[in-house]
Design a protein around this motif. Structure first.
Motif, PDB file in Angstrom:
ATOM      1  N   ILE A  11       7.275   0.099   5.376  1.00  0.00           N
ATOM      2  CA  ILE A  11       6.836  -0.636   4.176  1.00  0.00           C
ATOM      3  C   ILE A  11       7.885  -1.665   3.799  1.00  0.00           C
ATOM      4  O   ILE A  11       7.565  -2.822   3.476  1.00  0.00           O
ATOM      5  N   GLU A  12       9.136  -1.265   3.844  1.00  0.00           N
ATOM      6  CA  GLU A  12      10.235  -2.179   3.522  1.00  0.00           C
ATOM      7  C   GLU A  12      10.219  -3.394   4.448  1.00  0.00           C
ATOM      8  O   GLU A  12      10.367  -4.541   3.995  1.00  0.00           O
ATOM      9  N   ALA A  13      10.030  -3.173   5.757  1.00  0.00           N
ATOM     10  CA  ALA A  13      10.033  -4.278   6.719  1.00  0.00           C
ATOM     11  C   ALA A  13       8.919  -5.279   6.407  1.00  0.00           C
ATOM     12  O   ALA A  13       9.133  -6.498   6.441  1.00  0.00           O
ATOM     13  N   LEU A  14       7.732  -4.786   6.084  1.00  0.00           N
ATOM     14  CA  LEU A  14       6.608  -5.678   5.781  1.00  0.00           C
ATOM     15  C   LEU A  14       6.848  -6.465   4.499  1.00  0.00           C
ATOM     16  O   LEU A  14       6.606  -7.677   4.438  1.00  0.00           O
ATOM     17  N   GLU A  15       7.331  -5.780   3.468  1.00  0.00           N
ATOM     18  CA  GLU A  15       7.541  -6.454   2.183  1.00  0.00           C
ATOM     19  C   GLU A  15       8.677  -7.479   2.278  1.00  0.00           C
ATOM     20  O   GLU A  15       8.581  -8.572   1.704  1.00  0.00           O
ATOM     21  N   ARG A  16       9.727  -7.147   3.014  1.00  0.00           N
ATOM     22  CA  ARG A  16      10.842  -8.093   3.151  1.00  0.00           C
ATOM     23  C   ARG A  16      10.414  -9.317   3.960  1.00  0.00           C
ATOM     24  O   ARG A  16      10.794 -10.447   3.642  1.00  0.00           O
ATOM     25  N   ARG A  17       9.617  -9.083   5.002  1.00  0.00           N
ATOM     26  CA  ARG A  17       9.158 -10.218   5.820  1.00  0.00           C
ATOM     27  C   ARG A  17       8.233 -11.122   5.020  1.00  0.00           C
ATOM     28  O   ARG A  17       8.304 -12.352   5.125  1.00  0.00           O
ATOM     29  N   ALA A  38       1.252  -4.034   3.769  1.00  0.00           N
ATOM     30  CA  ALA A  38       2.224  -3.161   3.111  1.00  0.00           C
ATOM     31  C   ALA A  38       1.554  -2.287   2.056  1.00  0.00           C
ATOM     32  O   ALA A  38       1.869  -1.093   1.929  1.00  0.00           O
ATOM     33  N   GLU A  39       0.611  -2.846   1.308  1.00  0.00           N
ATOM     34  CA  GLU A  39      -0.101  -2.083   0.277  1.00  0.00           C
ATOM     35  C   GLU A  39      -0.924  -0.966   0.896  1.00  0.00           C
ATOM     36  O   GLU A  39      -0.954   0.160   0.386  1.00  0.00           O
ATOM     37  N   ARG A  40      -1.595  -1.271   2.018  1.00  0.00           N
ATOM     38  CA  ARG A  40      -2.394  -0.238   2.683  1.00  0.00           C
ATOM     39  C   ARG A  40      -1.504   0.875   3.234  1.00  0.00           C
ATOM     40  O   ARG A  40      -1.828   2.059   3.136  1.00  0.00           O
ATOM     41  N   LEU A  41      -0.379   0.480   3.809  1.00  0.00           N
ATOM     42  CA  LEU A  41       0.548   1.464   4.365  1.00  0.00           C
ATOM     43  C   LEU A  41       1.160   2.314   3.247  1.00  0.00           C
ATOM     44  O   LEU A  41       1.347   3.527   3.403  1.00  0.00           O
ATOM     45  N   LEU A  42       1.462   1.682   2.112  1.00  0.00           N
ATOM     46  CA  LEU A  42       2.002   2.405   0.959  1.00  0.00           C
ATOM     47  C   LEU A  42       1.001   3.443   0.469  1.00  0.00           C
ATOM     48  O   LEU A  42       1.358   4.602   0.213  1.00  0.00           O
ATOM     49  N   ASP A  43      -0.247   3.024   0.346  1.00  0.00           N
ATOM     50  CA  ASP A  43      -1.304   3.936  -0.099  1.00  0.00           C
ATOM     51  C   ASP A  43      -1.444   5.108   0.862  1.00  0.00           C
ATOM     52  O   ASP A  43      -1.542   6.272   0.447  1.00  0.00           O
ATOM     53  N   TYR A  44      -1.449   4.821   2.154  1.00  0.00           N
ATOM     54  CA  TYR A  44      -1.598   5.862   3.177  1.00  0.00           C
ATOM     55  C   TYR A  44      -0.405   6.823   3.147  1.00  0.00           C
ATOM     56  O   TYR A  44      -0.570   8.044   3.206  1.00  0.00           O
ATOM     57  N   THR A  45       0.802   6.273   3.034  1.00  0.00           N
ATOM     58  CA  THR A  45       2.020   7.087   3.053  1.00  0.00           C
ATOM     59  C   THR A  45       2.067   8.033   1.867  1.00  0.00           C
ATOM     60  O   THR A  45       2.344   9.238   2.012  1.00  0.00           O
ATOM     61  N   TYR A  46       1.782   7.509   0.676  1.00  0.00           N
ATOM     62  CA  TYR A  46       1.888   8.332  -0.531  1.00  0.00           C
ATOM     63  C   TYR A  46       0.726   9.303  -0.699  1.00  0.00           C
ATOM     64  O   TYR A  46       0.814  10.241  -1.505  1.00  0.00           O
TER      65      TYR A  46
END
Length: 310
Positions: A11-17, A38-46
């Motif tokens: 998530i960090e890599a996507l948001e920083r890029r 990043a939002e989709r990955l954040l939702d999936y992770t949490y």
């Protein structure tokens, strides 16, 4: 966003890029595409956090703390200090305030965010004078008929020699007893870490609420792992076995309600998390006002006596 947790690296890599593309003047669509990923990955992770990962979220340095709740939820906060016996304990704050226009008593742990504040507040670990201050404030709440709200966020009571010399165990027991006996409505909220008797001393209320990614346990995962496996490296295994998450504790009837956090944790959108807590507190206090003090105390007693029955 900063202070990413270990499981948030992708998530960090996507948001920083995405931020770099915006800074470089790239087409808006490119940055937005990465942000959406990043939002989709954040939702999936949490949506599938392990108990240990929830523990890390509960300890996030930018998670809302008592000063944020006081600013975001309460009006006319008047802090009260001292136990009238030894000293004032900055690890535990409290005082009069108004919630949605109604007078209340607020008590809670203060952790601090930077090094100086953490040292000042002893990382949220109260000494005996802190618990005796809480007892004094509970007495005041009873005298004036004020509902009590406790905000619990502590790894546990302070285990130092000075605390033990001044009666730490007795102070915790007396605070727990006073919570159980107070005539006023008492709603406790586990906002981050709820550690051991240091947390129970403030959380023995009519209703116990818990943030979605908070944790509540008799000992920290690291402490449990050190006892069982002689290694704090087994903390993730201990967290899994201890049933410390809000979902587990609701199922076990240790808590009464989960306050759901924004996607990615309360530290990402603290204002929204605080707003949701305010709504939950208002509803719970409204329901408790319909009961007599005797009925509240009897129900509170039965609630805690029923815990752990097979």
């Amino acid at each position: 966003m900063s202070d990413y947790l270990p499981f948030e690296k992708a998530i960090e890599a996507l948001e920083r890029r995405a931020a770099e593309l915006r800074a470089e003047g790239a087409p808006e669509a490119e940055g937005r595409q990465l942000e959406e990923r990043a939002e989709r990955l954040l939702d999936y992770t949490y949506a599938q956090l392990t108990p240990w990962q929830r523990t890390l979220v509960a300890r996030h340095p930018k998670r809302p703390q008592i000063h944020d709740f006081i600013t975001g939820l309460f009006d006319e906060f008047m802090p009260l200090g001292g136990d009238r016996a030894f000293a004032d304990d900055p690890a535990l704050l409290g005082g009069f305030a108004r919630l949605q226009g109604r007078p209340v008593m607020v008590i809670g742990n203060a952790k601090g965010r930077d090094t100086a504040a953490r040292l000042k507040h002893n990382f949220g670990m109260a000494r005996p004078e802190g618990y005796r201050k809480a007892i004094r404030l509970l007495d005041l709440a009873d005298r004036f008929g004020l509902p009590v709200i406790t905000l619990v966020d502590t790894p546990g009571a302070f285990p130092g020699i000075d605390a033990e010399a001044r009666g730490q165990a007795e102070a915790i027991a007396r605070a727990t007893e006073r919570c159980l006996g107070v005539a006023s409505p008492l709603v406790a909220v586990i906002t981050g870490e709820g550690g051991s008797g240091g947390a129970v001393a403030l959380a023995a209320g009519d209703r116990v609420l818990m943030f979605e990614h908070a944790v509540y346990s008799v000992i920290s995962p690291e402490g449990c792992a050190s006892i069982l496996w002689r290694s704090a490296d087994r903390a993730p295994d201990a967290a899994e076995a201890m049933r410390i998450t809000a979902a587990d504790l609701l199922r076990l009837k240790v808590i009464d309600r989960i306050v759901y956090e924004p996607v990615g944790g309360a530290h990402r959108q603290p204002g929204l998390a605080i707003k949701r807590l305010g709504i939950a507190l208002g509803e719970e206090l409204q329901a408790l006002r319909a009961l007599t003090p005797e009925a509240r105390r009897a129900e509170r007693r039965q609630r805690f006596l029923a815990m752990g029955r097979l």
